[in-house]
Design a protein around this motif. Structure first.
Motif, PDB file in Angstrom:
ATOM      1  N   SER A   1       0.869  -1.271  -0.125  1.00 39.23           N
ATOM      2  CA  SER A   1      -0.104  -0.199  -0.086  1.00 39.23           C
ATOM      3  C   SER A   1       0.792   1.330  -0.023  1.00 39.23           C
ATOM      4  O   SER A   1       0.500   2.321  -0.783  1.00 39.23           O
ATOM      5  CB  SER A   1      -1.060   0.130   1.174  1.00 39.23           C
TER       6      SER A   1
ATOM      7  N   THR B   1      -5.396  -3.640  -0.728  1.00 40.94           N
ATOM      8  CA  THR B   1      -4.563  -2.635  -1.499  1.00 40.94           C
ATOM      9  C   THR B   1      -4.296  -3.518  -2.981  1.00 40.94           C
ATOM     10  O   THR B   1      -4.400  -2.772  -3.888  1.00 40.94           O
ATOM     11  CB  THR B   1      -3.118  -2.536  -0.808  1.00 40.94           C
TER      12      THR B   1
ATOM     13  N   CYS C   1      -5.729  -2.212  -6.568  1.00 39.53           N
ATOM     14  CA  CYS C   1      -4.902  -1.721  -7.661  1.00 39.53           C
ATOM     15  C   CYS C   1      -5.196  -2.593  -9.077  1.00 39.53           C
ATOM     16  O   CYS C   1      -5.186  -1.832 -10.144  1.00 39.53           O
ATOM     17  CB  CYS C   1      -3.409  -1.967  -7.208  1.00 39.53           C
TER      18      CYS C   1
ATOM     19  N   PHE D   1       1.815   6.527  -7.111  1.00 37.01           N
ATOM     20  CA  PHE D   1       0.770   7.374  -7.757  1.00 37.01           C
ATOM     21  C   PHE D   1       0.916   8.693  -7.179  1.00 37.01           C
ATOM     22  O   PHE D   1       0.842   9.584  -8.130  1.00 37.01           O
ATOM     23  CB  PHE D   1      -0.598   6.981  -7.022  1.00 37.01           C
ATOM     24  N   LEU D   2       1.383   9.152  -5.999  1.00 33.05           N
ATOM     25  CA  LEU D   2       1.611  10.456  -5.512  1.00 33.05           C
ATOM     26  C   LEU D   2       2.676  11.131  -6.351  1.00 33.05           C
ATOM     27  O   LEU D   2       2.663  12.404  -6.934  1.00 33.05           O
ATOM     28  CB  LEU D   2       1.934  10.340  -4.180  1.00 33.05           C
TER      29      LEU D   2
ATOM     30  N   ALA E   1      -3.614   7.862  -4.313  1.00 29.53           N
ATOM     31  CA  ALA E   1      -2.552   7.670  -3.434  1.00 29.53           C
ATOM     32  C   ALA E   1      -2.931   7.995  -2.095  1.00 29.53           C
ATOM     33  O   ALA E   1      -2.909   7.044  -1.112  1.00 29.53           O
ATOM     34  CB  ALA E   1      -1.416   8.708  -3.977  1.00 29.53           C
TER      35      ALA E   1
ATOM     36  N   LEU F   1      -5.025   5.157  -0.770  1.00 29.45           N
ATOM     37  CA  LEU F   1      -4.282   3.722  -0.506  1.00 29.45           C
ATOM     38  C   LEU F   1      -3.554   4.028   0.842  1.00 29.45           C
ATOM     39  O   LEU F   1      -3.084   3.095   1.562  1.00 29.45           O
ATOM     40  CB  LEU F   1      -3.196   3.436  -1.709  1.00 29.45           C
ATOM     41  N   TYR F   2      -2.922   5.367   0.976  1.00 29.77           N
ATOM     42  CA  TYR F   2      -2.396   5.605   2.276  1.00 29.77           C
ATOM     43  C   TYR F   2      -3.180   5.348   3.374  1.00 29.77           C
ATOM     44  O   TYR F   2      -2.579   4.913   4.553  1.00 29.77           O
ATOM     45  CB  TYR F   2      -1.753   7.197   2.294  1.00 29.77           C
TER      46      TYR F   2
ATOM     47  N   ALA G   1       1.041   3.890  -3.172  1.00 29.03           N
ATOM     48  CA  ALA G   1       0.370   5.066  -2.865  1.00 29.03           C
ATOM     49  C   ALA G   1       1.516   6.234  -3.213  1.00 29.03           C
ATOM     50  O   ALA G   1       1.264   7.279  -3.900  1.00 29.03           O
ATOM     51  CB  ALA G   1       0.150   4.960  -1.450  1.00 29.03           C
ATOM     52  N   THR G   2       2.723   5.810  -3.130  1.00 29.92           N
ATOM     53  CA  THR G   2       3.875   6.618  -3.258  1.00 29.92           C
ATOM     54  C   THR G   2       4.248   6.786  -4.661  1.00 29.92           C
ATOM     55  O   THR G   2       4.684   7.986  -5.148  1.00 29.92           O
ATOM     56  CB  THR G   2       5.213   6.132  -2.349  1.00 29.92           C
TER      57      THR G   2
ATOM     58  N   GLU H   1      -4.584  10.906  -9.752  1.00 35.23           N
ATOM     59  CA  GLU H   1      -3.718  10.056  -9.208  1.00 35.23           C
ATOM     60  C   GLU H   1      -3.327  10.433  -7.773  1.00 35.23           C
ATOM     61  O   GLU H   1      -3.057   9.361  -6.986  1.00 35.23           O
ATOM     62  CB  GLU H   1      -2.326   9.950  -9.900  1.00 35.23           C
ATOM     63  N   ILE H   2      -3.369  11.514  -7.452  1.00 37.27           N
ATOM     64  CA  ILE H   2      -3.205  11.920  -5.917  1.00 37.27           C
ATOM     65  C   ILE H   2      -4.284  11.401  -5.023  1.00 37.27           C
ATOM     66  O   ILE H   2      -3.903  10.951  -3.895  1.00 37.27           O
ATOM     67  CB  ILE H   2      -2.896  13.384  -6.036  1.00 37.27           C
TER      68      ILE H   2
END
Length: 468
Positions: free
Chosen positions: A103, A157, A161, A110-111, A143, A146-147, A107-108, A139-140
């Motif tokens: 996750s 997760t 995805c 995507f961010l 993210a 997911l965070y 997430a990172t 995308e953010i």
């Protein structure tokens, strides 16, 4: 990736198989939506293990052929292969914190990708930059989703995805299939400024998708003549007629010794000891007096103070440009190209039509209409329908293309070129990836088997000599 597939498969191939594409898209979208919804309550009815095994196989296959790549292409292969293998291993191992790790990683990614897309779109300001910003914001949002651990505490997760990938891939295939029924112009090629070209070509020829291949005639029904050879041991020899992409890298074309800046001087620009910025250059050459090399008519001042302003793809940065007459003249006036990529399987008729239309406008823009974007669009026009020409008009062409790691590499490079700006470094890696799709090489497994057999033979040969 879908737009790149549209280019490689061609209009005629897609129009003849739109029902199959429609079925594949509907199945993928429904599966993705069901998988995403199923993961919301934390109780999974879909088994993730089969997908994890497929991910592991794909990762291993990518790593097996990663060493055959060149430059950034090799790096992307290793990154993709390792990411797939690690993700599959975490899922299959049942590790307690595996879902949390995945996750955070997803997430990172995507961010980072969302922020990069927003920043580049804001700086460059190309025509569709607002849509790119919207995509970056999406995308953010993914993210952030997911965070945070709600509602499944990271257990969903992987299904999230996977569901998103399947859904958006299916959605794109559905749109493609619905348009393919009466498709006359390849939308992917039209995005590069070829809409008028394709339309005029359709009127002139009376049919869409008239193709030709170096050394092979076209088939009027659409798919194009299948090449007699489908796997090549390497790039074309000097005596073979082939399309050539010439690239002058920023470091190689710098007037003075360049300061080494990894990644930056490879894909963006190099700065010499006097502070002068060099962005490099790209050109395309093909038999038949086709040489495409766009250059500003007056040298642009690329000092540090003005460079940020010049990055905007707006009309105030448009300047008169000129097309160089041929490679011999350009290399003599400057220097020989640093890198070359040669491709056998291309369509000279489509390339000639592209060139006839494109050269009517000599406008130059450092980020929107530069040498690299010109070469990339010309290359896409030349390679439209390349996959069916080499693998035939059946579904094998579709499957073989999906199984080729270079498709993923080329899609990522094309995305960067479209959302940021085409540079000589991106064009070089893009041409290398497309060359592996147009002129397929033996698979990594085949090469590994050949290498192992050769080494075993060398090991036994001295032993047999001693016995004799």
């Amino acid at each position: 990736m879908v737009r790149l597939m549209m280019i490689l498969l061609g209009v005629d191939y897609l129009r003849a198989r739109w029902r199959g594409v429609l079925l594949a898209g509907a199945s993928s979208a429904l599966t993705g939506a069901a998988l995403f919804i199923d993961a919301l309550d934390g109780v999974l009815y879909f088994h993730i293990a089969p997908f994890a095994w497929l991910l592991l196989i794909e990762g291993l296959a990518t790593l097996a052929v990663a060493w055959t790549g060149m430059g950034g292409q090799r790096t992307l292969r290793y990154v993709k292969g390792l990411a797939f293998c690690v993700s599959a291993a975490l899922v299959l191992s049942g590790y307690r914190h595996g879902s949390f790790i995945l996750s955070m990683v997803f997430a990172t990614l995507f961010l980072a990708d969302g922020l990069l897309q927003i920043a580049s779109a804001w700086v460059v300001r190309y025509r569709t930059w607002k849509f790119a910003v919207a995509g970056g914001v999406l995308e953010i949002v993914i993210a952030v989703f997911l965070y945070q651990p709600y509602p499944t505490h990271y257990k969903g997760t992987v299904p999230y995805c996977l569901g998103l990938v399947l859904f958006f891939a299916g959605w794109n295939l559905l749109l493609l299939a619905l348009r393919a029924r009466r498709l006359g112009v390849n939308p992917a090629a039209a995005q590069g400024g070829l809409a008028a070209l394709a339309a005029s070509a359709a009127v002139a020829t009376g049919v869409t998708g008239v193709t030709g291949v170096t050394g092979a005639s076209s088939v009027s029904s659409g798919i194009g003549a299948k090449l007699t050879q489908t796997v090549f041991d390497g790039p074309p020899e000097d005596h073979e007629a082939a399309l050539t992409v010439h690239v002058w890298t920023p470091v190689g074309s710098s007037k003075s010794e360049a300061r080494r800046q990894p990644v930056i001087d490879r894909y963006i620009a190099a700065v010499d000891r006097n502070g002068v910025i060099s962005t490099g250059h790209a050109a395309l050459e093909a038999p038949g007096s086709v040489y495409i090399s766009l250059y500003p008519a007056v040298e642009i001042d690329r000092s540090r103070d003005d460079f940020s302003r010049l990055l905007r793809a707006t009309q105030e940065n448009d300047v008169p440009g000129l097309f160089q007459p041929d490679y011999a003249t350009e290399s003599k006036a400057w220097c020989p190209s640093t890198r070359q990529v040669r491709i056998r399987n291309y369509d000279p008729q489509r390339l000639a039509r592209f060139w006839q239309h494109y050269r009517a406008d000599t406008t130059y823009n450092l980020t929107h209409r530069n040498c690299s974007s010109t070469v990339s669009h010309a290359l896409e026009a030349a390679l439209e329908g390349a996959t069916p020409r080499v693998w035939g008009g059946g579904w094998l062409a579709f499957v073989r293309m999906l199984a080729t790691p270079e498709l993923w590499v080329a899609a990522q490079l094309r995305k960067r070129g479209q959302t940021m700006a085409w540079t000589p470094g991106l064009t070089l890696d893009y041409a290398r990836a497309l060359s592996m799709l147009a002129d397929p090489r033996p698979s990594g497994w085949t090469r590994a088997w050949r290498m192992m057999r050769t080494r075993v033979g060398r090991w036994f040969r001295p032993r047999r000599t001693r016995e004799l």
